[in-house]
Design a protein around this motif. Sequence first.
Motif, short mmCIF file in Angstrom:
data_model
loop_
_atom_site.label_atom_id
_atom_site.label_comp_id
_atom_site.label_asym_id
_atom_site.label_seq_id
_atom_site.Cartn_x
_atom_site.Cartn_y
_atom_site.Cartn_z
N TYR A 346 18.22 8.07 -6.51
CA TYR A 346 18.70 7.28 -7.51
C TYR A 346 17.62 6.88 -8.65
O TYR A 346 17.36 6.86 -9.84
N LEU A 347 16.33 6.33 -8.09
CA LEU A 347 15.13 6.03 -8.94
C LEU A 347 14.56 6.96 -9.59
O LEU A 347 14.68 6.95 -10.86
N GLY A 348 14.61 8.35 -9.23
CA GLY A 348 14.30 9.55 -10.09
C GLY A 348 15.33 9.82 -10.99
O GLY A 348 14.78 10.04 -12.34
N THR A 349 16.49 9.60 -10.79
CA THR A 349 17.39 10.05 -11.83
C THR A 349 17.37 8.88 -12.90
O THR A 349 17.68 9.26 -13.93
N ALA A 350 17.40 7.59 -12.64
CA ALA A 350 17.33 6.48 -13.52
C ALA A 350 15.94 6.65 -14.37
O ALA A 350 16.17 6.59 -15.62
N ILE A 351 15.00 6.74 -13.92
CA ILE A 351 13.59 7.02 -14.62
C ILE A 351 13.80 8.32 -15.61
O ILE A 351 13.57 8.13 -16.67
N GLY A 352 14.41 9.46 -14.96
CA GLY A 352 14.45 10.47 -15.82
C GLY A 352 15.30 10.39 -16.99
O GLY A 352 15.11 10.84 -17.96
N SER A 353 16.53 9.69 -16.67
CA SER A 353 17.59 9.36 -17.85
C SER A 353 16.92 8.85 -19.05
O SER A 353 17.13 9.23 -20.18
N VAL A 354 16.13 7.62 -18.59
CA VAL A 354 15.43 7.16 -19.74
C VAL A 354 14.25 7.87 -20.46
O VAL A 354 14.06 7.99 -21.75
N LEU A 355 13.43 8.55 -19.49
CA LEU A 355 12.31 9.60 -19.97
C LEU A 355 12.73 10.51 -20.96
O LEU A 355 12.16 10.72 -22.03
N TRP A 356 13.72 11.22 -20.41
CA TRP A 356 14.24 12.40 -21.21
C TRP A 356 14.91 12.05 -22.52
O TRP A 356 14.83 12.76 -23.58
N GLY A 357 15.64 11.08 -22.60
CA GLY A 357 16.11 10.33 -23.79
C GLY A 357 15.20 10.26 -24.84
O GLY A 357 15.14 10.38 -25.95
N ALA A 358 14.17 9.12 -24.15
CA ALA A 358 13.14 8.87 -25.29
C ALA A 358 12.26 10.09 -25.87
O ALA A 358 11.82 10.24 -27.21
N LEU A 359 12.02 11.00 -25.02
CA LEU A 359 11.33 12.49 -25.37
C LEU A 359 12.07 13.17 -26.19
O LEU A 359 11.60 13.45 -27.39
N ALA A 360 13.38 13.37 -26.13
CA ALA A 360 14.29 13.94 -27.02
C ALA A 360 14.34 13.39 -28.18
O ALA A 360 14.47 14.16 -29.25
N SER A 361 14.40 11.98 -28.60
CA SER A 361 14.26 11.43 -29.78
C SER A 361 13.17 11.62 -30.72
O SER A 361 13.03 11.86 -32.02
N HIS A 362 12.02 12.28 -30.20
CA HIS A 362 10.87 12.58 -30.95
C HIS A 362 10.60 14.14 -30.99
O HIS A 362 10.06 14.67 -31.88
N ILE A 363 11.05 14.97 -29.84
CA ILE A 363 10.90 16.53 -29.95
C ILE A 363 12.08 17.21 -30.23
O ILE A 363 12.27 18.25 -30.15
N GLY A 364 13.03 16.62 -29.71
CA GLY A 364 14.41 17.26 -30.01
C GLY A 364 15.15 17.45 -28.53
O GLY A 364 14.57 17.58 -27.59
N VAL A 365 16.52 17.61 -28.46
CA VAL A 365 16.97 17.86 -27.13
C VAL A 365 16.70 18.92 -26.38
O VAL A 365 16.40 18.82 -25.22
N HIS A 366 16.73 20.07 -27.13
CA HIS A 366 16.32 21.45 -26.58
C HIS A 366 15.19 21.32 -25.92
O HIS A 366 14.84 21.68 -24.73
N ALA A 367 14.05 20.80 -26.62
CA ALA A 367 12.59 20.92 -26.38
C ALA A 367 12.41 20.04 -24.82
O ALA A 367 11.69 20.34 -24.03
N ALA A 368 13.13 18.70 -25.11
CA ALA A 368 13.24 18.17 -23.82
C ALA A 368 13.61 18.49 -22.67
O ALA A 368 13.15 18.31 -21.64
N LEU A 369 14.72 19.19 -22.90
CA LEU A 369 15.26 20.00 -21.60
C LEU A 369 14.51 21.19 -21.01
O LEU A 369 14.29 21.43 -19.81
N LEU A 370 13.68 21.83 -21.91
CA LEU A 370 12.65 22.87 -21.63
C LEU A 370 11.53 21.95 -20.71
O LEU A 370 11.02 22.84 -19.89
N ALA A 371 11.07 21.05 -21.49
CA ALA A 371 10.00 20.16 -20.68
C ALA A 371 10.54 19.65 -19.51
O ALA A 371 9.74 19.85 -18.27
N ALA A 372 11.91 19.25 -19.12
CA ALA A 372 12.19 19.03 -17.64
C ALA A 372 12.49 20.09 -16.74
O ALA A 372 11.87 19.97 -15.61
#
Length: 393
Positions: A346-372
């Motif tokens: 759950y720690l991983g999923t909690a950190i990931g939820s915040v991390l990818w949301g923040a990244l998507a706001s800068h590089i876009g949703v599709h790019a953030a999913l590819l990075a993940a």
Amino acid sequence: MTAPFLPSALAALLAYQGFVLAWFVTSVLMTELTDDPVYIALVNAAVQVPLLLVAVPAGTLASQFNRRSLLLAGHMSTVALLLIYAYATSRLPLTRWLLITMLFGLGTTASFAMALWQIVGPDLVAHASVSTATILISGSFNAARAIGPLIGATTIGLFGSTPTLLLSAFFVGGALILLSIPKSTATGLTAANPETPSPRISSNQHLSPTSLPPRTCQAALVSVCGSSVPALLPALVKGQYQNDVPTVLGLLTSFLGFGALCGIIASTIIHRHLGLGSILRLTAGMVFVLNAAIALPAPLWLLSVFTLAFGASWFLFGTSLNIAVRTEAPIALKSQLVARFLMTFYLGTAIGSVLWGALASHIGVHAALLAASVGNMIAVFVEAGSRPKRTRA
């Protein structure tokens, strides 16, 4: 399966259904309030962070107090918060932080009951059925995830958000009623120390400490990176299907749940023919491929196929680790070790939820999913040495 397990499992399914409905309502309301991927992803974080916070306390309390009473307390609190949430949506001006706060409170009470059931549920069956019970317990939440968004999309479209939240309270209330029937849960669930023993590690054997860090690292990577899909799916739908967000989001979220149900069917065959290490490598690899596929522009039917397969792979990976921890743990430490495993995931999923949301706001949703997806690819190669190796003392 023993008699107490079935009514308790049905009660858990009803409670899951109610919570998933509230989760879906919050996702839809958030997409109506903002286009910011950070806030949209925080909806997923508001669910995952409570799971992290309550996992270890649930394991400790399960070994000391009446489990049925603890479950009843958790469900009663969830019903109360759902009624407050329904009132807020009908009477108060909705804001992004109000939605996150309400869902976080719901997540805390619901997650406590969820973690407690995951920890103690398999204690209600014989040792030979522990793996099956563990799969069914994980599968019941995903069954709710498969059905809940479809119900939510329909009821929101017909009646609005407030009646949908009242419906979710009705489902959790059904779980309360079922658990309140003494004969249905009198054996096993009420005991702090169940009679059914877990397999002990013999005195001349122990788990090699060197086997634990690679597996922990792999679990962390897949949970952090795999969480990008549920966290960013609402933002992805909002960007591509602005005119029909509830319906499309309900469809794709349901396919994640249906994928997990497919994972239940496949798990029997897979666990019979493959070792744990092979299963973990295979499922981590599938999560990587499907995470990348979801990031690419695709028609709705193909995106549905990808989310279905992702849900199956994600379920198989998490459940395989859960079974390993449960069946290998000494009886005296089982509740605590299972709770720690849940906390790590759950720690991983909690950190990931915040991390990818923040990244998507800068590089876009599709790019953030590819990075993940890159992180999931790395997890495929971390499996070496992660299988439990038994060594002589």
